[in-house]
Design a protein around this motif. Structure first.
Motif, PDB file in Angstrom:
ATOM      1  N   ARG A  25       0.814  -1.215   0.000  1.00  0.00           N
ATOM      2  CA  ARG A  25       0.000   0.000   0.000  1.00  0.00           C
ATOM      3  C   ARG A  25       0.846   1.263   0.000  1.00  0.00           C
ATOM      4  O   ARG A  25       0.360   2.328  -0.367  1.00  0.00           O
ATOM      5  CB  ARG A  25      -0.926   0.015   1.223  1.00  0.00           C
ATOM      6  N   MET A  26       2.098   1.145   0.377  1.00  0.00           N
ATOM      7  CA  MET A  26       2.977   2.324   0.380  1.00  0.00           C
ATOM      8  C   MET A  26       3.283   2.801  -1.038  1.00  0.00           C
ATOM      9  O   MET A  26       3.866   3.860  -1.214  1.00  0.00           O
ATOM     10  CB  MET A  26       4.262   2.038   1.153  1.00  0.00           C
ATOM     11  N   ARG A  27       2.862   2.056  -2.046  1.00  0.00           N
ATOM     12  CA  ARG A  27       3.050   2.465  -3.440  1.00  0.00           C
ATOM     13  C   ARG A  27       1.897   3.327  -3.939  1.00  0.00           C
ATOM     14  O   ARG A  27       1.851   3.687  -5.107  1.00  0.00           O
ATOM     15  CB  ARG A  27       3.190   1.232  -4.319  1.00  0.00           C
ATOM     16  N   SER A  28       0.969   3.672  -3.084  1.00  0.00           N
ATOM     17  CA  SER A  28      -0.192   4.477  -3.456  1.00  0.00           C
ATOM     18  C   SER A  28       0.240   5.832  -4.001  1.00  0.00           C
ATOM     19  O   SER A  28       1.292   6.366  -3.636  1.00  0.00           O
ATOM     20  CB  SER A  28      -1.084   4.683  -2.229  1.00  0.00           C
ATOM     21  N   VAL A  29      -0.601   6.404  -4.840  1.00  0.00           N
ATOM     22  CA  VAL A  29      -0.325   7.746  -5.355  1.00  0.00           C
ATOM     23  C   VAL A  29      -0.699   8.815  -4.330  1.00  0.00           C
ATOM     24  O   VAL A  29      -0.238   9.947  -4.431  1.00  0.00           O
ATOM     25  CB  VAL A  29      -1.073   7.998  -6.687  1.00  0.00           C
ATOM     26  N   ASP A  30      -1.512   8.464  -3.362  1.00  0.00           N
ATOM     27  CA  ASP A  30      -1.959   9.389  -2.319  1.00  0.00           C
ATOM     28  C   ASP A  30      -0.944   9.394  -1.172  1.00  0.00           C
ATOM     29  O   ASP A  30      -0.701   8.365  -0.542  1.00  0.00           O
ATOM     30  CB  ASP A  30      -3.336   8.952  -1.819  1.00  0.00           C
ATOM     31  N   GLU A  31      -0.380  10.560  -0.893  1.00  0.00           N
ATOM     32  CA  GLU A  31       0.646  10.661   0.150  1.00  0.00           C
ATOM     33  C   GLU A  31       0.119  10.275   1.524  1.00  0.00           C
ATOM     34  O   GLU A  31       0.810   9.618   2.308  1.00  0.00           O
ATOM     35  CB  GLU A  31       1.212  12.081   0.202  1.00  0.00           C
ATOM     36  N   GLY A  32      -1.113  10.650   1.846  1.00  0.00           N
ATOM     37  CA  GLY A  32      -1.706  10.287   3.129  1.00  0.00           C
ATOM     38  C   GLY A  32      -1.840   8.780   3.278  1.00  0.00           C
ATOM     39  O   GLY A  32      -1.590   8.227   4.351  1.00  0.00           O
ATOM     40  N   GLN A  33      -2.234   8.103   2.191  1.00  0.00           N
ATOM     41  CA  GLN A  33      -2.332   6.644   2.210  1.00  0.00           C
ATOM     42  C   GLN A  33      -0.959   6.007   2.435  1.00  0.00           C
ATOM     43  O   GLN A  33      -0.837   5.027   3.158  1.00  0.00           O
ATOM     44  CB  GLN A  33      -2.917   6.129   0.887  1.00  0.00           C
ATOM     45  N   ARG A  34       0.062   6.565   1.780  1.00  0.00           N
ATOM     46  CA  ARG A  34       1.425   6.017   1.936  1.00  0.00           C
ATOM     47  C   ARG A  34       1.890   6.130   3.378  1.00  0.00           C
ATOM     48  O   ARG A  34       2.453   5.194   3.934  1.00  0.00           O
ATOM     49  CB  ARG A  34       2.406   6.735   1.006  1.00  0.00           C
ATOM     50  N   ARG A  35       1.664   7.296   3.984  1.00  0.00           N
ATOM     51  CA  ARG A  35       2.088   7.489   5.372  1.00  0.00           C
ATOM     52  C   ARG A  35       1.359   6.554   6.326  1.00  0.00           C
ATOM     53  O   ARG A  35       1.966   5.949   7.200  1.00  0.00           O
ATOM     54  CB  ARG A  35       1.873   8.941   5.797  1.00  0.00           C
ATOM     55  N   GLY A 158     -15.764   0.533 -15.255  1.00  0.00           N
ATOM     56  CA  GLY A 158     -14.752  -0.479 -15.558  1.00  0.00           C
ATOM     57  C   GLY A 158     -13.357  -0.071 -15.135  1.00  0.00           C
ATOM     58  O   GLY A 158     -12.413  -0.822 -15.293  1.00  0.00           O
ATOM     59  N   GLY A 159     -13.196   1.150 -14.599  1.00  0.00           N
ATOM     60  CA  GLY A 159     -11.880   1.610 -14.165  1.00  0.00           C
ATOM     61  C   GLY A 159     -11.488   0.956 -12.862  1.00  0.00           C
ATOM     62  O   GLY A 159     -12.244   0.991 -11.908  1.00  0.00           O
ATOM     63  N   GLY A 160     -10.355   0.330 -12.824  1.00  0.00           N
ATOM     64  CA  GLY A 160      -9.905  -0.344 -11.612  1.00  0.00           C
ATOM     65  C   GLY A 160      -8.845   0.459 -10.907  1.00  0.00           C
ATOM     66  O   GLY A 160      -8.288   1.398 -11.455  1.00  0.00           O
ATOM     67  N   THR A 161      -8.593   0.076  -9.695  1.00  0.00           N
ATOM     68  CA  THR A 161      -7.519   0.706  -8.939  1.00  0.00           C
ATOM     69  C   THR A 161      -6.472  -0.346  -8.659  1.00  0.00           C
ATOM     70  O   THR A 161      -6.745  -1.541  -8.674  1.00  0.00           O
ATOM     71  CB  THR A 161      -8.045   1.274  -7.600  1.00  0.00           C
ATOM     72  N   GLY A 162      -5.273   0.111  -8.418  1.00  0.00           N
ATOM     73  CA  GLY A 162      -4.185  -0.812  -8.107  1.00  0.00           C
ATOM     74  C   GLY A 162      -4.315  -1.362  -6.703  1.00  0.00           C
ATOM     75  O   GLY A 162      -5.135  -0.910  -5.912  1.00  0.00           O
ATOM     76  N   TRP A 163      -3.503  -2.350  -6.392  1.00  0.00           N
ATOM     77  CA  TRP A 163      -3.522  -2.985  -5.073  1.00  0.00           C
ATOM     78  C   TRP A 163      -3.259  -1.991  -3.962  1.00  0.00           C
ATOM     79  O   TRP A 163      -3.738  -2.162  -2.853  1.00  0.00           O
ATOM     80  CB  TRP A 163      -2.463  -4.085  -5.017  1.00  0.00           C
ATOM     81  N   SER A 164      -2.513  -0.964  -4.251  1.00  0.00           N
ATOM     82  CA  SER A 164      -2.144  -0.025  -3.195  1.00  0.00           C
ATOM     83  C   SER A 164      -3.257   0.971  -2.879  1.00  0.00           C
ATOM     84  O   SER A 164      -3.180   1.665  -1.885  1.00  0.00           O
ATOM     85  CB  SER A 164      -0.874   0.721  -3.584  1.00  0.00           C
ATOM     86  N   ASP A 165      -4.285   1.043  -3.707  1.00  0.00           N
ATOM     87  CA  ASP A 165      -5.358   2.023  -3.499  1.00  0.00           C
ATOM     88  C   ASP A 165      -6.723   1.369  -3.334  1.00  0.00           C
ATOM     89  O   ASP A 165      -7.728   1.926  -3.734  1.00  0.00           O
ATOM     90  CB  ASP A 165      -5.397   3.010  -4.671  1.00  0.00           C
ATOM     91  N   ARG A 166      -6.777   0.203  -2.752  1.00  0.00           N
ATOM     92  CA  ARG A 166      -8.044  -0.500  -2.545  1.00  0.00           C
ATOM     93  C   ARG A 166      -8.521  -0.263  -1.117  1.00  0.00           C
ATOM     94  O   ARG A 166      -7.986  -0.857  -0.177  1.00  0.00           O
ATOM     95  CB  ARG A 166      -7.866  -1.995  -2.805  1.00  0.00           C
TER      96      ARG A 166
END
Length: 188
Positions: A25-35, A158-166
């Motif tokens: 999940r640290m690969r997320s594009v959202d900085e708050g999610q990474r932290r 149909g747009g999916g999100t990556g594993w880091s943003d679920r």
């Protein structure tokens, strides 16, 4: 951790798997999610290390001050985030603060308990352990209720999100760590 070795190994596996997913999940594009994921990874791996059955591996004396330092730093970081309001994640950071302080408490209690004592004496459950058990039981029930499926916002496109943003996987990860905390507190 005291208690059956099989429970300890299941808890180690659960916490290590949760910590590993938090690293993803640290690969997320959202900085708050990474932290948030970084703090959760530290908690997951720290819980896994503390949950190793005592009959299999007895940590050296220097391990407990290391646990105290790691979780103390995590608690201070969460306290700083709670103090600053940290972008709408106040409740999330407050939960991290409670979790880190619970780990500090468990590490301190384990470090100071004689090796031959298995706490469950006639004096009952210590007040702080009881309060933490109540908090994490409520957290697990609330987290489980939030896992009830809801239609995803982008599901029809149909747009999916990556594993880091679920978000549902992040909730499941937090639920797993809450269950792990309950198990560790029950075995104190």
């Amino acid at each position: 951790m005291h208690g059956p070795a099989s429970l300890g190994w299941l808890l180690v596996a659960l916490c290590a798997a949760t910590g590993a997913y938090c690293l993803l999940r640290m690969r997320s594009v959202d900085e708050g999610q990474r932290r948030a994921a970084g703090g959760e990874a530290v908690m997951g791996f720290g819980m896994a290390a503390m949950a190793v059955p005592a009959g299999v591996f007895t940590p050296p004396g220097w391990a407990w001050p290391v646990y105290l330092a790691v979780f103390g730093v995590a608690a201070a970081r969460s306290l700083w985030a709670v103090r600053g309001g940290a972008g709408g994640l106040l409740g999330h950071h407050a939960h991290h603060l409670v979790g880190a302080l619970a780990m500090v408490y468990m590490a301190a209690a384990t470090a100071t308990a004689p090796a031959h004592v298995h706490t469950h004496g006639s004096s009952g459950v210590p007040l702080l352990t009881g309060v933490l058990l109540g908090y994490f039981a409520a957290y697990v029930l609330a987290s489980g209720a939030r896992l009830v499926p809801v239609r995803a916002a982008g599901a029809e496109s149909g747009g999916g999100t990556g594993w880091s943003d679920r978000p549902e996987l992040a909730r499941a990860c937090r639920l797993s760590m809450g269950i792990g905390m309950l198990a560790m507190l029950l075995n104190m």
